[in-house]
Design an enzyme around this catalytic site. Structure first.
Site, PDB file in Angstrom:
ATOM      1  N   VAL A   1      24.525 107.149 -16.797  1.00  0.00           N
ATOM      2  CA  VAL A   1      23.712 105.965 -16.530  1.00  0.00           C
ATOM      3  C   VAL A   1      23.631 105.123 -17.795  1.00  0.00           C
ATOM      4  CG1 VAL A   1      21.440 105.129 -15.838  1.00  0.00           C
ATOM      5  CG2 VAL A   1      22.374 107.205 -14.793  1.00  0.00           C
TER       6      VAL A   1
ATOM      7  N   ARG B   1      16.563  94.506 -18.773  1.00  0.00           N
ATOM      8  CA  ARG B   1      15.366  93.841 -18.226  1.00  0.00           C
ATOM      9  C   ARG B   1      15.719  92.816 -17.145  1.00  0.00           C
ATOM     10  NH1 ARG B   1      14.767  94.708 -23.592  1.00  0.00           N
ATOM     11  NH2 ARG B   1      13.051  96.081 -24.166  1.00  0.00           N
ATOM     12  N   ARG B   2      16.725  93.147 -16.378  1.00  0.00           N
ATOM     13  CA  ARG B   2      17.126  92.280 -15.271  1.00  0.00           C
ATOM     14  C   ARG B   2      17.195  93.047 -13.958  1.00  0.00           C
ATOM     15  NH1 ARG B   2      21.822  88.943 -18.625  1.00  0.00           N
ATOM     16  NH2 ARG B   2      20.390  88.188 -20.231  1.00  0.00           N
TER      17      ARG B   2
ATOM     18  N   TYR C   1      12.506 107.812 -16.200  1.00  0.00           N
ATOM     19  CA  TYR C   1      12.836 108.223 -14.837  1.00  0.00           C
ATOM     20  C   TYR C   1      11.644 108.617 -13.972  1.00  0.00           C
ATOM     21  CZ  TYR C   1      17.620 107.858 -16.329  1.00  0.00           C
ATOM     22  OH  TYR C   1      18.816 107.357 -16.805  1.00  0.00           O
TER      23      TYR C   1
ATOM     24  N   PHE D   1      25.011 117.518 -18.192  1.00  0.00           N
ATOM     25  CA  PHE D   1      26.060 116.896 -17.388  1.00  0.00           C
ATOM     26  C   PHE D   1      25.962 115.384 -17.454  1.00  0.00           C
ATOM     27  CE2 PHE D   1      22.480 118.162 -14.686  1.00  0.00           C
ATOM     28  CZ  PHE D   1      22.103 116.968 -14.103  1.00  0.00           C
TER      29      PHE D   1
END
Length: 412
Positions: free
Chosen positions: A81, A89-90, A122, A412
């Site tokens: 990710v 910030r979009r 998260y 991972f």
């Protein structure tokens, strides 16, 4: 600015992977690209593209993870990710998380799991910290070991070519996977990950070594490690042993391997990372203070299908509770769920019955593997008792616990 979120195409993998490296300021070492290209499930990769340039990435691995009771449950491993610093910030990360969880649900996987470079990110997407890992820096000159009976019967063999014994080590690892929640069944290709040892990232340490433990010709354990040599101003050796991983099937094999690591010539320090919180060495050492143990976050878990996730594991004590679950990001989970189960199995389904406990899906994820007590989350105000007369929290917290600490052996 116009951006497009879409599935990754195989021909775009290198550009997609390069964006990940740039975002994390990672210096690529020999062998890493080929390995991760092989491991990447391209059909589960997502990217956000600005023209012909990738500016955000996310991927999924199709894992099966051990849950309390020993079942291997399909779990989507969130990976790779990144969002380029020019496009933060979009809402790009949120869009990737939204698409991923929809895809995981459609694929029938009840759980999504991840490790986090920045843990604070998260939780808002429903991921709860479900396992921790321990590290330590052990002063070998001031700490001794009292190893279990039978350690002297173990035969140790050292190889400077860990790949030569990899197949046997992987077979042993596979035998251990069902015994601890949080462990991942390694798919073909993943056996190469523990052997990755690029010279550019050794920082002066030796190449990776492997010591195997045998009893009557049968492999019962192994440890992979490197040694970083050092000498002080008085020419006294101060080498550091860097443990990569260690697995063993019984106390005697554990004792033999740990004693070996504690007694390597010229070493004054043994450094451990990413070990389980209940690692056996903690109860063999003479002075835990001289080991400087610490813990870090490990695996984050998110129930994608609350009913299927809770029914997939077993419970340490009989439990019959109704959860009032809030899930703002995956609203199909929001509502009341009755969990009934014990050590033999469980069922979990929507209900209109009165709720006993209220919590968000994040707390369910944190407690799911049995390492985080629901009572501790309640103490932080994250779980609320609703049952008249009480007792639901104690019942559920006892039932959710695992007899061993959950642990993810590798990232991972």
């Amino acid at each position: 600015m116009t951006t497009e979120l879409r599935a990754l195409r195989p021909v775009e993998w290198d550009a997609w992977y390069d964006n990940l490296l740039r975002t994390f300021s990672v210096v690529e070492a020999a062998g890493e690209r080929d390995l991760y290209r092989e491991l990447t499930e391209t059909d589960r990769g997502l990217g956000v593209w600005d023209g012909d340039q990738p500016v955000a990435t996310a991927g999924l691995f199709s894992f099966r993870m051990t849950v309390p009771g020993g079942a291997l449950v399909p779990s989507a491993g969130v990976t790779m990710v990144s969002v380029a610093p020019t496009h933060r910030r979009r809402g790009l990360l949120r869009a990737l998380m939204r698409r991923q969880l929809d895809d995981v649900r459609e694929n029938g996987e009840p759980l999504a799991v991840l490790t986090a470079s920045e843990p604070e990110i998260y939780g808002r997407f429903g991921y709860g910290l479900a396992s921790r890992e321990m590290g330590a820096t052990i002063d070998l000159g001031r700490v001794s070991l009292d190893v279990p009976e039978g350690a002297d019967d173990i035969r140790l063999r050292l190889t400077h070519d860990p790949a030569s014994v990899s197949e046997a080590c992987e077979e042993l690892y596979g035998r251990l996977v069902p015994l601890r929640p949080g462990m991942l069944e390694r798919r073909p290709g993943w056996e190469r990950l523990p052997l990755l040892d690029p010279e550019a990232k050794r920082e002066g340490a030796s190449p990776l070594r492997c010591v195997t433990a045998e009893r009557n010709g049968e492999l019962v354990g192994y440890a992979r490690y490197a040694v970083k040599p050092a000498w002080d101003d008085h020419e006294v050796p101060r080498a550091t042993v860097l443990l990569r991983d260690l697995e063993a099937v019984d106390p005697a094999a554990h004792g033999a391997l740990w004693r070996y690591l504690f007694s390597l010539d010229l070493a004054s320090t043994l450094r451990l990372t990413a070990r389980p919180l209940d690692d056996p060495w903690l109860h063999m050492v003479s002075n835990p203070r001289r080991c400087a143990p610490y813990w870090n976050d490990g695996l984050f878990v998110r129930p994608v299908d609350v009913g299927a996730a809770l029914a997939a594991r077993t419970y340490a004590a009989p439990v019959d509770v109704v959860f009032e679950v809030e899930d703002a990001f995956c609203p199909w989970n929001t509502g009341r769920w009755r969990l009934s189960g014990d050590a033999k199995g469980a069922q979990c389904a929507p209900t209109r019955d009165a709720a006993d406990l209220a919590l968000t899906v994040r707390e369910l994820g944190a407690a799911y593997l049995g390492g985080v007590p629901l009572s501790a989350l309640a103490g932080a105000g994250r779980v609320r008792e609703l049952r008249t007369g009480g007792g639901a929290l104690r019942e559920a917290s006892t039932a959710f616990r695992s007899d061993v600490e959950p642990w993810l052996p590798h990232g991972f």
